[in-house]
Structures are given as C-alpha cells and as structure tokens.
Write a protein that holds these residues in place. Structure first.
Motif, PDB file in Angstrom:
ATOM      1  N   LEU A 194       3.006 -13.989 -19.043  1.00  0.00           N
ATOM      2  CA  LEU A 194       1.658 -13.458 -19.238  1.00  0.00           C
ATOM      3  C   LEU A 194       0.875 -13.425 -17.937  1.00  0.00           C
ATOM      4  N   TRP A 195       0.953 -14.490 -17.158  1.00  0.00           N
ATOM      5  CA  TRP A 195       0.203 -14.527 -15.909  1.00  0.00           C
ATOM      6  C   TRP A 195       0.816 -13.597 -14.864  1.00  0.00           C
ATOM      7  N   ALA A 196       2.116 -13.449 -14.873  1.00  0.00           N
ATOM      8  CA  ALA A 196       2.741 -12.493 -13.949  1.00  0.00           C
ATOM      9  C   ALA A 196       2.270 -11.078 -14.258  1.00  0.00           C
ATOM     10  N   LYS A 197       2.186 -10.744 -15.521  1.00  0.00           N
ATOM     11  CA  LYS A 197       1.689  -9.425 -15.911  1.00  0.00           C
ATOM     12  C   LYS A 197       0.245  -9.251 -15.488  1.00  0.00           C
ATOM     13  N   TYR A 198      -0.564 -10.301 -15.627  1.00  0.00           N
ATOM     14  CA  TYR A 198      -1.972 -10.207 -15.247  1.00  0.00           C
ATOM     15  C   TYR A 198      -2.117 -10.067 -13.728  1.00  0.00           C
ATOM     16  N   PHE A 199      -1.408 -10.877 -12.970  1.00  0.00           N
ATOM     17  CA  PHE A 199      -1.520 -10.834 -11.507  1.00  0.00           C
ATOM     18  C   PHE A 199      -1.106  -9.457 -10.956  1.00  0.00           C
ATOM     19  N   PHE A 200      -0.045  -8.895 -11.524  1.00  0.00           N
ATOM     20  CA  PHE A 200       0.415  -7.604 -11.028  1.00  0.00           C
ATOM     21  C   PHE A 200      -0.499  -6.469 -11.502  1.00  0.00           C
ATOM     22  N   VAL A 237       5.070 -26.165  -1.191  1.00  0.00           N
ATOM     23  CA  VAL A 237       4.503 -24.854  -1.510  1.00  0.00           C
ATOM     24  C   VAL A 237       3.518 -24.401  -0.438  1.00  0.00           C
ATOM     25  N   GLU A 238       2.828 -25.351   0.178  1.00  0.00           N
ATOM     26  CA  GLU A 238       1.815 -24.992   1.180  1.00  0.00           C
ATOM     27  C   GLU A 238       2.419 -24.211   2.352  1.00  0.00           C
ATOM     28  N   LEU A 239       3.674 -24.446   2.656  1.00  0.00           N
ATOM     29  CA  LEU A 239       4.331 -23.763   3.768  1.00  0.00           C
ATOM     30  C   LEU A 239       4.413 -22.251   3.560  1.00  0.00           C
ATOM     31  N   PHE A 240       4.302 -21.808   2.309  1.00  0.00           N
ATOM     32  CA  PHE A 240       4.498 -20.394   2.000  1.00  0.00           C
ATOM     33  C   PHE A 240       3.232 -19.718   1.478  1.00  0.00           C
ATOM     34  N   THR A 241       2.080 -20.353   1.665  1.00  0.00           N
ATOM     35  CA  THR A 241       0.829 -19.774   1.175  1.00  0.00           C
ATOM     36  C   THR A 241      -0.152 -19.585   2.314  1.00  0.00           C
ATOM     37  N   ASP A 242      -1.063 -18.647   2.112  1.00  0.00           N
ATOM     38  CA  ASP A 242      -2.061 -18.332   3.131  1.00  0.00           C
ATOM     39  C   ASP A 242      -3.355 -17.952   2.425  1.00  0.00           C
ATOM     40  N   MET A 243      -4.458 -18.566   2.836  1.00  0.00           N
ATOM     41  CA  MET A 243      -5.745 -18.280   2.209  1.00  0.00           C
ATOM     42  C   MET A 243      -6.175 -16.839   2.426  1.00  0.00           C
ATOM     43  N   GLU A 244      -5.705 -16.201   3.489  1.00  0.00           N
ATOM     44  CA  GLU A 244      -6.052 -14.812   3.737  1.00  0.00           C
ATOM     45  C   GLU A 244      -5.277 -13.859   2.827  1.00  0.00           C
ATOM     46  N   ILE A 268      -0.264 -26.138  -9.696  1.00  0.00           N
ATOM     47  CA  ILE A 268      -1.205 -25.289 -10.421  1.00  0.00           C
ATOM     48  C   ILE A 268      -2.612 -25.858 -10.338  1.00  0.00           C
ATOM     49  N   TRP A 269      -2.750 -27.156 -10.329  1.00  0.00           N
ATOM     50  CA  TRP A 269      -4.078 -27.776 -10.251  1.00  0.00           C
ATOM     51  C   TRP A 269      -4.735 -27.440  -8.915  1.00  0.00           C
ATOM     52  N   ILE A 270      -3.979 -27.535  -7.839  1.00  0.00           N
ATOM     53  CA  ILE A 270      -4.539 -27.297  -6.506  1.00  0.00           C
ATOM     54  C   ILE A 270      -4.801 -25.822  -6.268  1.00  0.00           C
ATOM     55  N   TYR A 271      -3.839 -24.969  -6.587  1.00  0.00           N
ATOM     56  CA  TYR A 271      -3.958 -23.563  -6.206  1.00  0.00           C
ATOM     57  C   TYR A 271      -4.844 -22.763  -7.147  1.00  0.00           C
ATOM     58  N   PRO A 290      -4.441 -13.623  -0.982  1.00  0.00           N
ATOM     59  CA  PRO A 290      -4.572 -14.164  -2.342  1.00  0.00           C
ATOM     60  C   PRO A 290      -3.289 -14.058  -3.162  1.00  0.00           C
ATOM     61  N   SER A 291      -2.470 -13.069  -2.865  1.00  0.00           N
ATOM     62  CA  SER A 291      -1.221 -12.928  -3.624  1.00  0.00           C
ATOM     63  C   SER A 291      -0.307 -14.137  -3.434  1.00  0.00           C
ATOM     64  N   SER A 292      -0.357 -14.758  -2.264  1.00  0.00           N
ATOM     65  CA  SER A 292       0.457 -15.956  -2.044  1.00  0.00           C
ATOM     66  C   SER A 292      -0.036 -17.117  -2.889  1.00  0.00           C
ATOM     67  N   LEU A 293      -1.351 -17.202  -3.082  1.00  0.00           N
ATOM     68  CA  LEU A 293      -1.904 -18.248  -3.948  1.00  0.00           C
ATOM     69  C   LEU A 293      -1.519 -17.989  -5.403  1.00  0.00           C
ATOM     70  N   GLU A 294      -1.561 -16.724  -5.812  1.00  0.00           N
ATOM     71  CA  GLU A 294      -1.140 -16.384  -7.168  1.00  0.00           C
ATOM     72  C   GLU A 294       0.347 -16.669  -7.356  1.00  0.00           C
ATOM     73  N   GLY A 295       1.141 -16.385  -6.322  1.00  0.00           N
ATOM     74  CA  GLY A 295       2.570 -16.681  -6.402  1.00  0.00           C
ATOM     75  C   GLY A 295       2.833 -18.166  -6.560  1.00  0.00           C
ATOM     76  N   ALA A 296       2.014 -18.998  -5.903  1.00  0.00           N
ATOM     77  CA  ALA A 296       2.164 -20.447  -6.060  1.00  0.00           C
ATOM     78  C   ALA A 296       1.890 -20.871  -7.493  1.00  0.00           C
ATOM     79  N   CYS A 297       0.916 -20.232  -8.128  1.00  0.00           N
ATOM     80  CA  CYS A 297       0.618 -20.555  -9.527  1.00  0.00           C
ATOM     81  C   CYS A 297       1.778 -20.162 -10.436  1.00  0.00           C
ATOM     82  N   LEU A 298       2.373 -18.981 -10.180  1.00  0.00           N
ATOM     83  CA  LEU A 298       3.526 -18.563 -10.979  1.00  0.00           C
ATOM     84  C   LEU A 298       4.702 -19.513 -10.779  1.00  0.00           C
ATOM     85  N   LEU A 299       4.909 -19.944  -9.543  1.00  0.00           N
ATOM     86  CA  LEU A 299       5.984 -20.891  -9.262  1.00  0.00           C
ATOM     87  C   LEU A 299       5.772 -22.199 -10.008  1.00  0.00           C
ATOM     88  N   SER A 300       4.514 -22.603 -10.135  1.00  0.00           N
ATOM     89  CA  SER A 300       4.231 -23.864 -10.835  1.00  0.00           C
ATOM     90  C   SER A 300       4.664 -23.793 -12.292  1.00  0.00           C
TER      91      SER A 300
END
Length: 480
Positions: free
Chosen positions: A470-476, A350-357, A403-406, A359-369
């Motif tokens: 629920l989290w997808a609705k919240y993130f969007f 998952v780290e290959l597709f996320t970027d700290m700059e 989910i724990w990390i992101y 935040p949407s990529s971090l949220e996407g990692a949580c949804l993927l989890s």
C-alpha cells in the motif's frame, strides 16, 4: 550569556515598538534578513566541515543537552515498567488521548519551557508510585500510571518539535534524529536489564525514587539549553522552518494578533487542533502521519510475543509451543537485548543510503523498514530455536526503529515550524493507539483464541507485506 542567534533576532527588533512587531507581515526587510542569516549559517557550516556525528556533538551544544535529557528520561522508564496487563492500556491510551494537547501547547508556547514544567510534574508523579506501593493500592497504581502517561503524551510532541529548532541544517537534522533513536536503543537493551537488577538489589521503593530523580536530571539538562523556542516565523527556502528566538521582553506567549492578544483557551485549543487536521488534509505529504501507525500494528504485539517466546526454552526445535519456564527471565532479557541491538544497527546501516535532499530515499527507507518487519515476523513463525528467535527479533526491531526515525524526518522536512507540534502529536497519537490495539489483539489471540506465538507472528508478517504494498503504491503515485 546570549547565543549568536538570539543576538541576531534582537538586532532585527531594535527599531520596533515591541519585540513582537517583527512578526508583522509588513516587516519584510527584517524577515528577509533573518532568513539570509539562517541560510548563510547553513552554507558556512556545510562548507567548513563534514557532516558527521562527531561534528554534530561538538558544534551543537544545545542539542547535546537535549540528547542527555532524552537519555536520562528513557533510562528511568525500565525502573517503573508494570507487569499487570491492564496497565499496558493505561500506558498507551493516554498518549492517544492527550498528545494533541501537547501539540497545541508546542505550537503556542516555548517548547523548552513546557518540557521543563512537565519534567517537574513527572518527578512528582513518579513519587506517587511510592505511595501506591506502600499502601498496596491497585487503584492508586492505575491512577499514577494514567497521570504519568498523560504527562508523557503532552511531553512527546514538544520534544519532537524542538529538534528542528536546535538543528537547522538538514544534514545534521538527520544525524540528530538518528542519534536520538540510537540512545533509545541503548536504553532498550541496557536499561531493561539494569532496571531488573536494580529492582532485585535495591528494591521497588528505590527504583521509584530513581525514576523521580531521572525527571529532575532531565529538567536540569533542558535548563542548560539557552534561548527561547517559541514556534514563530515562516518556513525558509531550504525546507526547514526559520528559527526566530523571542527576546527577553516577550515573556507571555499568546495566540492571536499583536493588536488582539488572546490567552490560550479551551475553545482556542480546539480550533488549533482542527486547524492542524485541516493542514494535514491539505498537504500531499499529510498521509505520512500514518507511517508509524501502520508499523505499530506490526510491532505493537512484540512485547507479548517476546514473553511467549522466552517461555519456549532455549534449545527447542519443535514446531509446537513447549512451555519451559525455567530460565525464562534470562531469555526474556536476551530478547530485549536483541531488540536493542536491532534498533541500534538498523538506522546506522540505512543512513548510508539516504539523503535529506532526496525525499525518495527517505521514502525508500520506510519501505525497507516494512520489508524488514515482514521478514523478521516470518522468521519467527518458521524458524525454531532460541538463537534464531533472537536473530529474527533483531531484524524485526531494526525495521521498527527505521520507520520511527525516517517517518519523523519526512514530517519535519516538509512541515512548517508553527504546525510541527500538532503534526507530530497526530503522528504520535496514531502510533500509540495502533500499538495498543496490536498489543491487545496479540494477547487475546493467544489467550482466548488459542493461537501460538508462531501463528501470531505469521499474521504480523502478512500485515507487514500488505502495508508495504500500500505504501509503495502511495509513494510512487504521489511525488513530492
């Protein structure tokens, strides 16, 4: 020898009457210079080298000691894992009850010093297990477990809040949290089996002694971390808290103002807790503290299910639960190894597709989890055979690790440093409370309601899909 960061902080406070004066609002020049030094240090780091695990390990000595402390702390846990069901609650409930105290202490005092003290206390409590075993006292075992988990509950927010003070660059922070999670994964897969072997070959007494030594070894590594890490300073422009290391003269941390210092009291502690809750309610990202808790409702029953699946035999393709206790211990060890493998591989991919700059990529990692946990639980309910169980267990575990990390990364990215201890405490308390509820419900549904492990797994997959929606609705709906 003092670190460069510490020297910079001391230079900023040379012309003040006391070291604490640099914290006053009127000292804008000193604050600006401190922030400029932090930003320049990050820019030099980014330009000079690629952000990688190798560079993280080579250029962050304080984090190396922190990581080794975490490693030996996690290594000691399998040596004292109880098997009595009531101890599960005793291990999880104190985390929900006392973690907020740890959060207040992390935001009030030097986080490194608190971890040192708690490591020594933990070493003493681990030896108390020896007395409980020697006298064959179940109440003493309960008391020792409760005390040990209370120490862990206070320790965890301090440990989580220390990392952004050791790693001030966002790119390296993501690497650091991922690496910390990977070390836990290694201990989950290797430590459980070595703990069982140690118990069989050395005896329970020796295992409790080893557990005590791991606390002392952890304290030794924490001692090697140089500097003072009190939660002072303001948030910098890059989204991370500015690190201000107090000078040697500031030996007594306090709550209050320079003109009216106050030692931390019970009333002050309660006020700080309430301030922490108010702070979370006032932030659009405050709901992120529920990310781990929602996930824990899914993975909390995993240990109970692993035991049930290990008793079903290694070649059974029957949809019914055929108990086969022969070789169940070996199969349980393989399932725990599958958990460790999933927890290891998931964050790396998952780290290959996320970027700290972003935040949407971090949220996407949580949804993927959540999707991974849903798919893993569905597979456990539908696909039979021990090899398939191991594969879907690894998939489910990869989701829980991600989910724990992101979720931690999201909180540490947006939270001010002087509130991070309390925020991480709430996050940890909700996760452990949800885990306890899930574990209890998973056991009751099988023992009292007569549900099969497949039915419980299918229910967990529905819960995972529901939380995903629920989290997808919240993130969007909430853009940061």
């Amino acid at each position: 020898m003092k670190t460069k960061t510490r020297k910079n902080a001391e230079r900023l406070s040379q012309n003040e009457e006391t070291p604490l004066k640099c914290l006053e609002p009127k000292c804008n020049d000193q604050d600006d210079e401190t922030k400029l030094l932090s930003v320049q240090r990050n820019e030099v780091t980014d330009a000079a080298m690629e952000i990688s695990y190798r560079e993280l390990w080579r250029n962050h000595a304080e984090y190396r000691w922190y990581l080794m402390s975490s490693l030996v702390t996690d290594a000691g846990e399998p040596c004292q894992e109880p098997s009595i069901s009531i101890l599960v609650a005793l291990r999880l409930v104190p985390n929900a009850l006392f973690s907020n105290i740890g959060g207040v202490l992390a935001d009030s005092y030097d986080r490194r010093n608190i971890m040192l003290i708690l490591d020594f206390v933990g070493a003493f409590i681990a030896l108390f297990f020896l007395l409980a075993y020697q006298f064959k006292s179940i109440p003493a075992l309960y008391a020792a477990t409760f005390c040990q988990m209370t120490v862990a509950a206070i320790y965890e927010p301090c440990r989580s809040a220390l990392v952004p003070m050791l790693i001030t660059n966002e790119g390296y922070l993501k690497k650091a949290l991922t690496l910390t999670g990977l070390t836990w994964s290694v201990m989950a897969s290797v430590g459980a089996s070595t703990g069982g072997l140690a118990t069989e070959s050395l005896g329970i007494d020796a295992c409790f002694a080893i557990d005590s030594l791991t606390y002392l070894l952890s304290a030794g590594f924490i001692w090697k971390i140089r500097g003072k890490y009190a939660a002072v300073g303001e948030k910098s422009d890059d989204g991370l808290a500015t690190l201000v290391i107090l000078s040697e003269e500031t030996s007594l941390p306090f709550i209050g103002t320079d003109d009216n210092p106050q030692l931390l009291s019970l009333n002050g502690m309660a006020n700080m807790m309430m301030n922490g809750f108010s702070y979370l309610r006032s932030k659009p990202w405050g709901a992120f503290v529920f990310l781990k808790g929602c996930a824990a409702l899914i993975y909390g029953a995993a240990d109970v299910l692993n035991v049930a699946f290990s008793e079903m035999g290694s070649s059974s393709n029957s949809p019914t639960r055929d108990v086969n206790l022969e070789g169940s211990s070996e199969r349980l060890g393989i399932l725990f190894a599958s958990v460790g493998a999933g927890c290891f591989l998931g964050p790396i991919l998952v780290e290959l597709f996320t970027d700290m700059e972003n935040p949407s990529s971090l949220e996407g990692a949580c949804l993927l989890s959540y999707l991974l946990m849903a798919f893993g639980c569905w597979g456990l309910a539908q696909i039979h055979g021990f090899l398939s169980i191991c594969c879907f267990t690894a998939i489910r575990a990869s989701g829980s690790s991600v989910i724990w990390i992101y979720s931690s990364l999201l909180l540490q990215k947006f939270c001010e440093n002087n509130m991070l201890g309390r925020v991480m405490a709430v996050d940890y308390a909700l996760a452990t409370l949800s885990e306890a509820i899930s574990a209890m419900c998973g056991g009751l549904l099988q023992d009292k309601a007569g549900w099969s492990p497949e039915t419980v797994s299918y229910t967990m997959s529905i819960v995972a899909l529901s939380t995903l929606v629920l989290w997808a609705k919240y993130f969007f709906g909430v853009r940061l």
